[in-house]
Design a protein around this motif. Sequence first.
Motif, PDB file in Angstrom:
ATOM      1  N   ASP A 149      -2.980  -0.876  13.006  1.00 19.49           N
ATOM      2  CA  ASP A 149      -2.232   0.344  13.324  1.00 19.49           C
ATOM      3  C   ASP A 149      -2.077   1.127  12.015  1.00 19.49           C
ATOM      4  O   ASP A 149      -1.064   1.012  11.327  1.00 19.49           O
ATOM      5  CB  ASP A 149      -0.872  -0.030  13.915  1.00 19.49           C
ATOM      6  N   THR A 150      -3.104   1.909  11.697  1.00 19.72           N
ATOM      7  CA  THR A 150      -3.100   2.613  10.410  1.00 19.72           C
ATOM      8  C   THR A 150      -2.059   3.731  10.384  1.00 19.72           C
ATOM      9  O   THR A 150      -1.628   4.147   9.315  1.00 19.72           O
ATOM     10  CB  THR A 150      -4.488   3.209  10.103  1.00 19.72           C
ATOM     11  N   GLU A 151      -1.658   4.194  11.567  1.00 20.88           N
ATOM     12  CA  GLU A 151      -0.627   5.234  11.628  1.00 20.88           C
ATOM     13  C   GLU A 151       0.681   4.693  11.053  1.00 20.88           C
ATOM     14  O   GLU A 151       1.476   5.436  10.486  1.00 20.88           O
ATOM     15  CB  GLU A 151      -0.441   5.691  13.078  1.00 20.88           C
ATOM     16  N   SER A 152       0.867   3.392  11.208  1.00 30.93           N
ATOM     17  CA  SER A 152       2.065   2.758  10.672  1.00 30.93           C
ATOM     18  C   SER A 152       2.079   2.849   9.138  1.00 30.93           C
ATOM     19  O   SER A 152       3.143   3.013   8.528  1.00 30.93           O
ATOM     20  CB  SER A 152       2.075   1.299  11.131  1.00 30.93           C
ATOM     21  N   VAL A 153       0.900   2.752   8.531  1.00 36.44           N
ATOM     22  CA  VAL A 153       0.803   2.871   7.067  1.00 36.44           C
ATOM     23  C   VAL A 153       1.145   4.300   6.648  1.00 36.44           C
ATOM     24  O   VAL A 153       1.974   4.519   5.751  1.00 36.44           O
ATOM     25  CB  VAL A 153      -0.626   2.500   6.572  1.00 36.44           C
ATOM     26  N   THR A 154       0.518   5.274   7.328  1.00 33.69           N
ATOM     27  CA  THR A 154       0.779   6.668   6.942  1.00 33.69           C
ATOM     28  C   THR A 154       2.218   7.071   7.290  1.00 33.69           C
ATOM     29  O   THR A 154       2.801   7.895   6.601  1.00 33.69           O
ATOM     30  CB  THR A 154      -0.232   7.638   7.598  1.00 33.69           C
ATOM     31  N   ASP A 155       2.765   6.471   8.339  1.00 26.78           N
ATOM     32  CA  ASP A 155       4.177   6.738   8.676  1.00 26.78           C
ATOM     33  C   ASP A 155       5.086   6.286   7.527  1.00 26.78           C
ATOM     34  O   ASP A 155       6.032   6.988   7.160  1.00 26.78           O
ATOM     35  CB  ASP A 155       4.583   5.996   9.959  1.00 26.78           C
ATOM     36  N   SER A 156       4.787   5.107   6.981  1.00 30.04           N
ATOM     37  CA  SER A 156       5.596   4.591   5.867  1.00 30.04           C
ATOM     38  C   SER A 156       5.470   5.502   4.654  1.00 30.04           C
ATOM     39  O   SER A 156       6.464   5.788   3.977  1.00 30.04           O
ATOM     40  CB  SER A 156       5.141   3.187   5.474  1.00 30.04           C
ATOM     41  N   SER A 184       2.520   6.515  -6.976  1.00 29.00           N
ATOM     42  CA  SER A 184       1.466   7.212  -7.706  1.00 29.00           C
ATOM     43  C   SER A 184       1.547   8.727  -7.497  1.00 29.00           C
ATOM     44  O   SER A 184       1.457   9.489  -8.457  1.00 29.00           O
ATOM     45  CB  SER A 184       0.107   6.692  -7.250  1.00 29.00           C
ATOM     46  N   LEU A 185       1.732   9.129  -6.250  1.00 27.03           N
ATOM     47  CA  LEU A 185       1.786  10.570  -5.951  1.00 27.03           C
ATOM     48  C   LEU A 185       3.005  11.227  -6.607  1.00 27.03           C
ATOM     49  O   LEU A 185       2.914  12.334  -7.142  1.00 27.03           O
ATOM     50  CB  LEU A 185       1.801  10.781  -4.429  1.00 27.03           C
ATOM     51  N   ILE A 213       0.840  -1.199   0.000  1.00 29.96           N
ATOM     52  CA  ILE A 213       0.000   0.000   0.000  1.00 29.96           C
ATOM     53  C   ILE A 213       0.875   1.250   0.000  1.00 29.96           C
ATOM     54  O   ILE A 213       0.705   2.145  -0.827  1.00 29.96           O
ATOM     55  CB  ILE A 213      -0.955  -0.001   1.220  1.00 29.96           C
ATOM     56  N   ALA A 214       1.838   1.289   0.934  1.00 34.09           N
ATOM     57  CA  ALA A 214       2.681   2.479   1.071  1.00 34.09           C
ATOM     58  C   ALA A 214       3.430   2.762  -0.226  1.00 34.09           C
ATOM     59  O   ALA A 214       3.441   3.895  -0.728  1.00 34.09           O
ATOM     60  CB  ALA A 214       3.655   2.297   2.230  1.00 34.09           C
TER      61      ALA A 214
END
Lengths: 156, 203
Positions: B91-98, B59-60, B52-53
């Motif tokens: 732990d979705t913060e882990s996804v956004t952290d990545s 893409s961005l 995902i990350a």
Amino acid sequence: MKGSMLKNGCRAAGVMLIAGWMAAPLCLSGCSTTAGTEATGKTTWNQEGAPELSKNVIFNNSSLAGNIEIVDMKSFMAGNMMMAQVSIHSRNRDTVPIQYKFAWFDVQGMEIGANAGAWKPYLVYGRETRTIQGVAPDPRAREFKLKIREPDAADN
Amino acid sequence: MKKHMIRGILLTLSAAALTLTGCATVPNVQYGDAGSAKPITTEFGSSDLQQIAESMVDSLLTFPPMVELTTQRRPVLSVDKVKNKTMQHIDTESVTDSVRTKLIRSGKFRFIDRTTDEAAVDEIKIQQESGLVNQKTAVNFGQQIGAEFLLTANFSEIRQKAGGVTDVYYKFTMNLKNLKTGILEWSDEKEIRKVFKRSTFGG
């Protein structure tokens, strides 16, 4: 129940390589111990200053080489970020599950974020041609290597 | 002579028994590959997070309007909490952290981090009020840069079960919202499907 020897054999037989001409001698020595396939493309500039991608493909895994064919490699600069695209074609009639990972190198051949990438699962359907794309982690990248292996090789 | 033989056999057997029990209790711990893509269950796993990350960042970074925007300057972004609509505790913060780490490493974007504001306020307060810090070097309140964009995300799953088959579909959607205009400047989603089939034998 797989024996440990068999398991090691599978792991050793798991990785595919495609390599650029500059990296080819290095890659060849690497390939001799890592059975599988790796592919490298390196951006160079011709006399007119236009970017050119030199590429090379090395198969060391007979099973993967029988199933997967690298038909095209391209690179593109999105701004100053290098993008790579590798087209693979399945020779198999059945679906072939693979895993791939990109490695990126700067102009000096130093790997960017060495060993940081994650293997990504990918399904190639029978006789299908699919593209694998990757984007460099930062603007230093000028060369890429795509590693392809069978999922069985990933035993940990 | 016979007695000696029997004793010898008994000793060998007990030694073997000891060795065997010893072997059985030794834990088999190995270092694994942090980038391994081997699924263990249909639950959200480390490989899913990495996929995902990486997909969102790729893409961005290559979206043409973003390429244009980031050639001249490095916009300041803030990350919102992911709306977790799955049935799992993730732990979705882990996804956004990545995602944030990769974007910072790309050198294209800068970020503000609201989660560490409390510590920052404490530090600035000390600099201002304790009398310990040379006021020429002390940081004043109200000097921080406001984020221009907000990175928001939704995470959902669709789980289907029939007989011995469990099919889980994950969808992670990420948007980049322009805080001034409210316009979504970029959006992309990553889909992951995991299928578990109970094997006929030993299932």
